[in-house]
Design a protein around this motif. Structure first.
Motif, short mmCIF file in Angstrom:
data_model
loop_
_atom_site.label_atom_id
_atom_site.label_comp_id
_atom_site.label_asym_id
_atom_site.label_seq_id
_atom_site.Cartn_x
_atom_site.Cartn_y
_atom_site.Cartn_z
N TYR A 32 0.83 -1.19 0.00
CA TYR A 32 0.00 0.00 0.00
C TYR A 32 0.87 1.25 0.00
O TYR A 32 1.97 1.25 0.55
N ASP A 33 0.35 2.29 -0.60
CA ASP A 33 0.92 3.63 -0.43
C ASP A 33 0.03 4.31 0.59
O ASP A 33 -1.19 4.35 0.42
N ILE A 34 0.64 4.83 1.65
CA ILE A 34 -0.15 5.42 2.72
C ILE A 34 0.05 6.93 2.79
O ILE A 34 1.10 7.45 2.41
N LYS A 35 -0.98 7.60 3.30
CA LYS A 35 -0.94 9.05 3.41
C LYS A 35 -1.64 9.47 4.71
O LYS A 35 -2.70 8.94 5.04
N PHE A 36 -1.04 10.41 5.42
CA PHE A 36 -1.62 10.98 6.63
C PHE A 36 -1.87 12.46 6.39
O PHE A 36 -0.99 13.16 5.88
N SER A 37 -3.05 12.94 6.77
CA SER A 37 -3.38 14.36 6.64
C SER A 37 -3.90 14.85 7.99
O SER A 37 -5.03 14.54 8.37
N PRO A 38 -3.08 15.62 8.73
CA PRO A 38 -3.53 16.12 10.03
C PRO A 38 -4.09 17.54 9.95
O PRO A 38 -3.69 18.34 9.11
N LYS A 39 -5.02 17.83 10.84
CA LYS A 39 -5.50 19.19 11.04
C LYS A 39 -6.01 19.29 12.46
O LYS A 39 -6.23 18.27 13.13
N GLY A 40 -6.19 20.51 12.93
CA GLY A 40 -6.62 20.66 14.32
C GLY A 40 -7.47 21.88 14.55
O GLY A 40 -7.56 22.78 13.70
#
Length: 142
Positions: A32-40
């Motif tokens: 898999y190619d993984i991606k994380f997108s954080p926000k707050g």
């Protein structure tokens, strides 16, 4: 003269998954190619921080094929409310690694219970996520 430590302490309050989807790959894949997108969202009056992390895993052979999508929401509380620019830099560096074991367990359990190829997320260096998280934080003053 030695000054006391003025670092603002924070604690992890809770983690939950607000939304997820799983689309089993049609055939065995190479990974898999993984991606994380954080926000707050930071509430300056309460000293509370809501961290939202979107995790996506794409089929490595077909980069447009989304296999797993997980939206997680975590809450942190600061010892004393303070202005956003006074938040310690280590909060942005450490908040995602603090919740990562919960996210990793959810993804592993989801793929295990689906009787599919289990996705075991390994150790990940989240140091480069601190600045995007800080930039994607909404400040609330109510």
């Amino acid at each position: 003269m030695i000054k006391g430590n003025t670092t603002t302490a924070f604690k992890f309050v809770k983690f939950r998954v607000s939304n997820f989807s799983f689309d089993e790959p049609e055939k065995e894949n190479d990974g898999y190619d993984i991606k994380f997108s954080p926000k707050g969202k930071y509430n300056e009056n309460e000293g509370s921080y809501e961290l939202t992390v979107n995790f996506k895993a794409y089929d490595k052979q077909n980069s447009k094929k989304l296999i797993i999508n997980v939206n997680s929401v975590s809450h942190f509380k600061f010892e004393k409310p303070c202005k956003f620019d006074q938040l310690p830099s280590h909060f942005f560096t450490n908040s995602i690694p603090i919740i990562f074991p919960y996210l990793r367990a959810f993804v592993s359990t989801l793929t295990l219970q689906a009787n599919s190829r289990i996705l075991m997320l390994g150790l990940i260096n989240f140091t480069n996520m601190a600045e995007p998280l800080k930039e994607n934080t909404e400040i609330i003053n109510n």
